[in-house]
Write an enzyme that holds these catalytic residues in place. Structure first.
Site, mmCIF file in Angstrom:
data_model
loop_
_atom_site.group_PDB
_atom_site.id
_atom_site.type_symbol
_atom_site.label_atom_id
_atom_site.label_comp_id
_atom_site.label_asym_id
_atom_site.label_seq_id
_atom_site.Cartn_x
_atom_site.Cartn_y
_atom_site.Cartn_z
ATOM 1 N N ARG A 59 28.194 29.218 -6.063
ATOM 2 C CA ARG A 59 27.483 28.025 -5.601
ATOM 3 C C ARG A 59 26.599 28.280 -4.396
ATOM 4 O O ARG A 59 25.441 27.876 -4.348
ATOM 5 C CB ARG A 59 28.483 26.912 -5.235
ATOM 6 C CG ARG A 59 28.963 26.118 -6.420
ATOM 7 C CD ARG A 59 30.422 25.736 -6.238
ATOM 8 N NE ARG A 59 31.241 26.927 -6.330
ATOM 9 C CZ ARG A 59 31.744 27.394 -7.462
ATOM 10 N NH1 ARG A 59 31.575 26.731 -8.567
ATOM 11 N NH2 ARG A 59 32.450 28.517 -7.499
ATOM 12 N N THR A 60 27.156 28.933 -3.375
ATOM 13 C CA THR A 60 26.409 29.072 -2.125
ATOM 14 C C THR A 60 25.135 29.879 -2.365
ATOM 15 O O THR A 60 24.043 29.464 -1.985
ATOM 16 C CB THR A 60 27.290 29.736 -1.044
ATOM 17 O OG1 THR A 60 28.504 28.988 -0.940
ATOM 18 C CG2 THR A 60 26.590 29.750 0.302
ATOM 19 N N LYS A 89 26.466 53.870 3.489
ATOM 20 C CA LYS A 89 26.116 55.108 4.215
ATOM 21 C C LYS A 89 26.460 54.988 5.694
ATOM 22 O O LYS A 89 26.066 55.812 6.500
ATOM 23 C CB LYS A 89 24.619 55.378 4.061
ATOM 24 C CG LYS A 89 24.149 55.512 2.623
ATOM 25 C CD LYS A 89 22.646 55.737 2.600
ATOM 26 C CE LYS A 89 22.128 55.705 1.175
ATOM 27 N NZ LYS A 89 20.658 55.717 1.149
ATOM 28 N N ARG A 110 26.363 36.246 3.955
ATOM 29 C CA ARG A 110 27.814 36.071 3.741
ATOM 30 C C ARG A 110 28.474 37.416 3.989
ATOM 31 O O ARG A 110 28.053 38.429 3.422
ATOM 32 C CB ARG A 110 28.119 35.582 2.329
ATOM 33 C CG ARG A 110 29.614 35.588 2.038
ATOM 34 C CD ARG A 110 29.989 34.860 0.785
ATOM 35 N NE ARG A 110 29.922 33.405 0.961
ATOM 36 C CZ ARG A 110 30.386 32.535 0.079
ATOM 37 N NH1 ARG A 110 30.940 32.964 -1.047
ATOM 38 N NH2 ARG A 110 30.290 31.232 0.296
ATOM 39 N N HIS A 138 32.036 28.157 7.653
ATOM 40 C CA HIS A 138 31.125 27.977 6.514
ATOM 41 C C HIS A 138 30.343 26.684 6.801
ATOM 42 O O HIS A 138 30.568 25.657 6.161
ATOM 43 C CB HIS A 138 31.944 27.885 5.232
ATOM 44 C CG HIS A 138 31.151 28.090 3.969
ATOM 45 N ND1 HIS A 138 29.766 28.032 3.929
ATOM 46 C CD2 HIS A 138 31.557 28.361 2.702
ATOM 47 C CE1 HIS A 138 29.380 28.250 2.681
ATOM 48 N NE2 HIS A 138 30.444 28.460 1.924
HETATM 49 C C1 NCD Z 1 34.256 28.659 -0.607
HETATM 50 C C2 NCD Z 1 34.023 29.887 0.225
HETATM 51 O O1 NCD Z 1 33.420 30.861 -0.221
HETATM 52 O O2 NCD Z 1 34.444 29.817 1.368
HETATM 53 N N1 NCD Z 1 33.380 28.445 -1.649
HETATM 54 C C3 NCD Z 1 32.117 28.008 -1.421
HETATM 55 O O3 NCD Z 1 31.344 28.572 -0.692
HETATM 56 N N2 NCD Z 1 31.759 26.875 -2.068
HETATM 57 C C4 NCD Z 1 35.672 28.383 -0.925
HETATM 58 C C5 NCD Z 1 36.558 29.460 -1.453
HETATM 59 O O4 NCD Z 1 36.171 30.601 -1.659
HETATM 60 O O5 NCD Z 1 37.730 29.126 -1.705
#
Ligand code: NCD
Length: 309
Positions: A59-60, A89, A110, A138
């Site tokens: 999703r993100t 590396k 991320r 997040h």
């Molecule tokens: C979450 C995350 O990656 O922190 N998902 C997200 O970004 N919608 C939740 C999770 O991984 O449980």
């Protein structure tokens, strides 16, 4: 009337603890949600955004990427930067960020380490969007979660909000808690003691005089809740698989709970889910997690609009 406010980075939810700023973001989000695709403002025209993902995401990453394209920009991506970038590396995160600065106008990051977005923002001249830093934060998820609650319930003050599952490791929870602490809500922390909310977040709620109810028994309180926010037990953050296995089936919402929850409650989940919500309840109108995921697209478009105009 929209008040203009400038944001340069989206690193921590702490930079968003301002109701006026939140109202502005949510107002923009609602407008974008109601706009047809061909009328969307092309604020990212001639801009390139890098998606630098060291951890898996559906999703993100896709919603950030879709948001960029819908607003007229382009993306370059690596979905597995730990293996497919010079990190293998031995390159430092800082060097990777400085290098990308020469190519792109923004970086969505991320990373498995807490504080990585902060480190990136220190060396970056282009905006950094924190898409999750380990078991840390997040922020964009928390914003879309709060937007979803307010949009669905038409209010936030007075709500009883249950946060269920892995409150220790769930970064969406850590960021959301901060936002909720701005409002007059009751927060139910529903988790086994091993994965209860870290002390520092509980202290924040106490300092802000938020009423908290701590329990490990969802059944006892589910009928009182206006918002039931489920989370996945974060397998990747456990040191021992035995410990994870003991906890993985702690919560499971199935059809039998539907008659017991409030008629106007909402069931949320940042997704991905394991078996804490069974698909048999997806068709219940109170199950809004896929709408929640869709709201992430509009919310992220609104953030791009704020940062790039
Ligand atoms: C979450 C995350 O990656 O922190 N998902 C997200 O970004 N919608 C939740 C999770 O991984 O449980």
């Amino acid at each position: 009337m929209l008040v203009e406010m400038k944001i340069n980075n989206i690193v921590s939810i702490n930079d968003f603890l301002d109701k006026k700023l939140l109202d502005l973001i949510f107002e923009k989000t609602a407008i974008l949600q109601a706009t047809t695709i061909i009328d969307l403002p092309q604020v990212l025209n001639n801009k390139i955004i890098a998606n630098l993902f060291y951890e898996p995401s559906t999703r993100t990453r896709f919603s950030f990427e879709t948001a960029v394209h819908r607003l007229g920009g382009d993306t370059i991506s690596t979905e597995n930067a730990s293996e497919f970038s010079s990190t293998t590396k031995g390159e430092s995160l800082e060097d990777t960020i400085v290098t990308l600065n020469a190519y792109v106008d923004g970086i969505v990051l991320r990373h498995p380490h807490i504080g990585s977005s902060q480190i990136a923002a220190k060396v970056s001249k282009v905006p950094i969007f924190n898409a999750g830093d380990g078991a840390g934060e997040h922020p964009t998820q928390a914003l879309l979660d709060l937007y979803t609650i307010i949009h669905q319930k038409n209010k936030i003050d007075g709500l009883k909000i249950g946060l269920v599952g892995d409150l220790l490791n769930g970064r969406t929870i850590h960021s959301l808690i901060n936002l909720l602490s701005l409002y007059n809500v009751q927060i139910y922390l529903i988790a086994p003691t091993q994965i209860q909310l870290p002390e520092k977040h509980q202290k924040l709620l106490n300092d802000k005089k938020i009423e908290i109810i701590k329990t490990s028994n969802l059944d006892d309180v589910i009928g009182e809740l206006d918002v039931i926010y489920m989370t996945r037990i974060q397998k990747e953050r456990f040191e021992s698989i035995e410990e994870f296995n003991k906890l993985k089936h702690t919560f499971q919402l199935d059809k039998s709970i539907l008659p017991r929850i409030k008629k106007d409650a909402i069931i949320m989940h940042p997704l991905p889910r394991n078996d804490e919500i069974l698909p048999e309840i997806d068709s219940d109108p109170r199950a809004i997690y896929f709408q929640q995921a869709q709201n992430g697209l509009y919310l992220r478009m609104a953030l791009f609009q704020l940062v790039y105009t």
